[in-house]
Scaffold this active site. Structure first.
Site, PDB file in Angstrom:
ATOM      1  N   LEU A   6       0.828  -1.214   0.000  1.00  0.00           N
ATOM      2  CA  LEU A   6       0.000   0.000   0.000  1.00  0.00           C
ATOM      3  C   LEU A   6       0.862   1.265   0.000  1.00  0.00           C
ATOM      4  CD1 LEU A   6      -2.765  -1.105   2.557  1.00  0.00           C
ATOM      5  CD2 LEU A   6      -2.809  -1.244   0.057  1.00  0.00           C
ATOM      6  N   ASP A  30      -0.072  -5.872   3.286  1.00  0.00           N
ATOM      7  CA  ASP A  30       0.402  -4.700   4.053  1.00  0.00           C
ATOM      8  C   ASP A  30      -0.218  -4.793   5.444  1.00  0.00           C
ATOM      9  OD1 ASP A  30       1.082  -1.901   4.857  1.00  0.00           O
ATOM     10  OD2 ASP A  30       1.556  -1.660   2.741  1.00  0.00           O
ATOM     11  N   TYR A 136      19.013   3.691   8.433  1.00  0.00           N
ATOM     12  CA  TYR A 136      18.402   3.214   7.185  1.00  0.00           C
ATOM     13  C   TYR A 136      19.491   2.756   6.213  1.00  0.00           C
ATOM     14  CZ  TYR A 136      15.729   3.596   2.782  1.00  0.00           C
ATOM     15  OH  TYR A 136      15.128   3.363   1.570  1.00  0.00           O
ATOM     16  N   LYS A 140      20.245  -0.992   4.782  1.00  0.00           N
ATOM     17  CA  LYS A 140      20.225  -1.310   3.344  1.00  0.00           C
ATOM     18  C   LYS A 140      21.576  -1.879   2.900  1.00  0.00           C
ATOM     19  CE  LYS A 140      15.991  -0.156   2.216  1.00  0.00           C
ATOM     20  NZ  LYS A 140      15.021  -1.175   1.788  1.00  0.00           N
TER      21      LYS A 140
HETATM   22  P1  NAD Z   1       6.412   3.487   1.924  1.00  0.00           P
HETATM   23  O1  NAD Z   1       6.782   3.995   3.282  1.00  0.00           O
HETATM   24  O2  NAD Z   1       5.631   4.367   1.034  1.00  0.00           O
HETATM   25  O3  NAD Z   1       5.639   2.120   2.049  1.00  0.00           O
HETATM   26  C1  NAD Z   1       6.045   1.124   2.915  1.00  0.00           C
HETATM   27  C2  NAD Z   1       4.846   0.249   3.193  1.00  0.00           C
HETATM   28  O4  NAD Z   1       5.292  -0.765   4.102  1.00  0.00           O
HETATM   29  C3  NAD Z   1       3.701   0.984   3.855  1.00  0.00           C
HETATM   30  O5  NAD Z   1       2.501   0.766   3.136  1.00  0.00           O
HETATM   31  C4  NAD Z   1       3.638   0.406   5.255  1.00  0.00           C
HETATM   32  O6  NAD Z   1       2.308   0.275   5.763  1.00  0.00           O
HETATM   33  C5  NAD Z   1       4.267  -0.958   5.041  1.00  0.00           C
HETATM   34  N1  NAD Z   1       4.827  -1.493   6.286  1.00  0.00           N
HETATM   35  C6  NAD Z   1       5.479  -0.825   7.268  1.00  0.00           C
HETATM   36  N2  NAD Z   1       5.796  -1.673   8.256  1.00  0.00           N
HETATM   37  C7  NAD Z   1       5.341  -2.896   7.894  1.00  0.00           C
HETATM   38  C8  NAD Z   1       5.355  -4.174   8.498  1.00  0.00           C
HETATM   39  N3  NAD Z   1       5.888  -4.358   9.713  1.00  0.00           N
HETATM   40  N4  NAD Z   1       4.798  -5.199   7.822  1.00  0.00           N
HETATM   41  C9  NAD Z   1       4.232  -5.024   6.591  1.00  0.00           C
HETATM   42  N5  NAD Z   1       4.175  -3.829   5.983  1.00  0.00           N
HETATM   43  C10 NAD Z   1       4.728  -2.781   6.637  1.00  0.00           C
HETATM   44  O7  NAD Z   1       7.773   3.041   1.238  1.00  0.00           O
HETATM   45  P2  NAD Z   1       8.136   2.988  -0.307  1.00  0.00           P
HETATM   46  O8  NAD Z   1       8.636   4.332  -0.683  1.00  0.00           O
HETATM   47  O9  NAD Z   1       7.037   2.380  -1.069  1.00  0.00           O
HETATM   48  O10 NAD Z   1       9.401   2.043  -0.250  1.00  0.00           O
HETATM   49  C11 NAD Z   1       9.348   0.679  -0.518  1.00  0.00           C
HETATM   50  C12 NAD Z   1      10.739   0.137  -0.455  1.00  0.00           C
HETATM   51  O11 NAD Z   1      11.583   0.828  -1.383  1.00  0.00           O
HETATM   52  C13 NAD Z   1      11.429   0.272   0.905  1.00  0.00           C
HETATM   53  O12 NAD Z   1      12.204  -0.865   1.137  1.00  0.00           O
HETATM   54  C14 NAD Z   1      12.304   1.473   0.730  1.00  0.00           C
HETATM   55  O13 NAD Z   1      13.420   1.429   1.574  1.00  0.00           O
HETATM   56  C15 NAD Z   1      12.715   1.351  -0.723  1.00  0.00           C
HETATM   57  N6  NAD Z   1      13.110   2.633  -1.307  1.00  0.00           N
HETATM   58  C16 NAD Z   1      12.199   3.615  -1.516  1.00  0.00           C
HETATM   59  C17 NAD Z   1      12.609   4.820  -2.068  1.00  0.00           C
HETATM   60  C18 NAD Z   1      11.648   5.940  -2.334  1.00  0.00           C
HETATM   61  O14 NAD Z   1      12.069   7.041  -2.697  1.00  0.00           O
HETATM   62  N7  NAD Z   1      10.345   5.744  -2.169  1.00  0.00           N
HETATM   63  C19 NAD Z   1      13.958   5.011  -2.405  1.00  0.00           C
HETATM   64  C20 NAD Z   1      14.859   3.984  -2.140  1.00  0.00           C
HETATM   65  C21 NAD Z   1      14.417   2.788  -1.622  1.00  0.00           C
HETATM   66  N1  SER Z   2      13.683   8.060  -0.697  1.00  0.00           N
HETATM   67  C1  SER Z   2      14.362   7.312   0.315  1.00  0.00           C
HETATM   68  C2  SER Z   2      14.475   8.093   1.570  1.00  0.00           C
HETATM   69  O1  SER Z   2      14.555   9.303   1.474  1.00  0.00           O
HETATM   70  C3  SER Z   2      15.736   6.931  -0.172  1.00  0.00           C
HETATM   71  O2  SER Z   2      15.913   5.603   0.080  1.00  0.00           O
HETATM   72  O3  SER Z   2      14.529   7.526   2.617  1.00  0.00           O
END
Ligand code: NAD
Ligand code: SER
Length: 312
Positions: A6, A30, A136, A140
């Site tokens: 989500l 989620d 974080y 990672k």
């Molecule tokens: P987000 O915070 O938008 O979504 C994370 C989701 O994980 C949420 O819907 C939350 O409800 C769910 N969640 C949290 N704790 C949980 C648990 N204990 N069990 C099950 N679900 C749980 O994050 P995102 O931006 O969609 O990121 C997804 C992945 O991509 C992460 O691993 C993040 O580190 C990685 N990432 C994201 C970005 C970015 O810019 N969005 C950049 C680099 C890496």
């Molecule tokens: N967009 C992410 C953050 O700012 C990078 O992993 O945490």
């Protein structure tokens, strides 16, 4: 199965995977109760609950997992031990399931946050010095090593991308340092003003969500023989400062104004690269981004205008 489905990435990845594989072949999971989610193929799953993970994998005969659930950089700095628990333990559980051949393929995202203040800032190479100083980033970086270990030692097919900051309009980002680059579009359309929590000259690597989703699917579909990286691939698309993003938005909204009030997230951003060298991803699986800064701004503003019901 997609965990964290989500969230900002999951909500778009699930839709794209379902277009390819069919709705009933992609299970979204989620923290919310199923009754709160309008999705026939959704199950509640807290990824800290390893027994439930195993049950769902068995119940739905899951062969591929996109494990997205994690705590992002800014939230993680407030509760470091919880972030470490969430980001590491669930990954290890999925790696174990893959080692036991209960799933055949695992996708797990890493981040530009694995780099640190001592890393060269521009065109940061795949194997550049990486001493992360955020929890974080540490989680990672450690996760990357575990993925590589499980691949080398047990032949686990785990694949990963170091996403830059992702920019999208469908679902809000969830507690990262790059979130300003999404918030700014909402405020530009709703109030015409934005107070940025990073300084005007803070350049960071960024990417429009469509490119990130395409990259993820292309990597998962790539010939395993061609994949030389089993830690996590550097991926590049955009690099800009808040000032440059503002100027790009002002082409469409000339009256938009920005002010700057850096907070604790500035210290996090200061340790990250400004731009990324992704030549290995280009070579191994033909990666190429489609959205430049202007195309991204245009797509964000057009889609958000409709979503927010804002007049042109
Ligand atoms: P987000 O915070 O938008 O979504 C994370 C989701 O994980 C949420 O819907 C939350 O409800 C769910 N969640 C949290 N704790 C949980 C648990 N204990 N069990 C099950 N679900 C749980 O994050 P995102 O931006 O969609 O990121 C997804 C992945 O991509 C992460 O691993 C993040 O580190 C990685 N990432 C994201 C970005 C970015 O810019 N969005 C950049 C680099 C890496
Ligand atoms: N967009 C992410 C953050 O700012 C990078 O992993 O945490």
């Amino acid at each position: 199965m997609v965990t964290g489905a989500l969230g900002q990435i999951g909500s778009e990845l699930v839709a794209s995977l379902r277009k390819i594989y069919g709705n009933h072949n992609v299970l979204s999971t989620d923290l919310k109760d199923a009754s709160e989610v309008d999705d026939e193929y959704y199950e509640k799953l807290d990824v800290n609950d390893t027994e439930r993970i195993s049950d769902l994998v068995q119940k739905h005969q899951i062969d591929t997992v996109y494990h997205l659930a994690a705590m992002l950089s800014a939230t993680a700095e407030k509760i470091p031990m919880k972030a470490w628990d969430l980001n590491m333990n669930s990954l290890l559980h999925f790696l174990e399931l893959a080692r036991e051949k209960k799933i055949s393929q695992l996708y797990w995202p890493s981040s530009i946050a694995i780099f640190g203040a001592d890393t060269p800032k521009n065109n940061t190479e795949q194997n550049a010095l990486a001493i992360p100083t955020t929890v974080y980033g540490i989680s990672k970086r450690s996760g990357e090593y575990w993925c590589n270990y499980y691949h080398k030692r047990y032949g686990v097919d785990v694949r990963s991308i170091r996403y830059p900051g992702l920019i999208s309009w469908k679902t809000l980002p969830g507690g990262g340092t790059t979130d300003y680059a999404v918030d700014i579009f909402y405020q530009a359309l709703e109030t015409g003003k934005y107070e940025c929590f990073l300084s005007e000259e803070t350049a960071l690597p960024m990417m429009y969500m469509n490119d990130a989703i395409r990259a993820t699917i292309e990597l998962m579909q790539a010939d395993p023989e061609k994949l030389s990286i089993r830690t996590s691939y550097n991926l590049n698309a955009l690099s800009f400062t808040p000032k440059q993003l503002t100027e790009a938005i002002q082409k469409y909204l000339p009256d938009f104004e920005i002010s700057y009030k850096p907070d604790f997230r500035q210290a996090i951003a200061d340790t990250w690269p400004a731009s990324i060298d992704d030549s290995i991803a280009q070579k191994d699986w033909n990666w190429k981004p489609e959205f430049d800064l202007d195309a991204m701004c245009k797509a964000m503003l057009e889609n958000l205008k409709i979503k927010l019901g804002v007049e042109s």
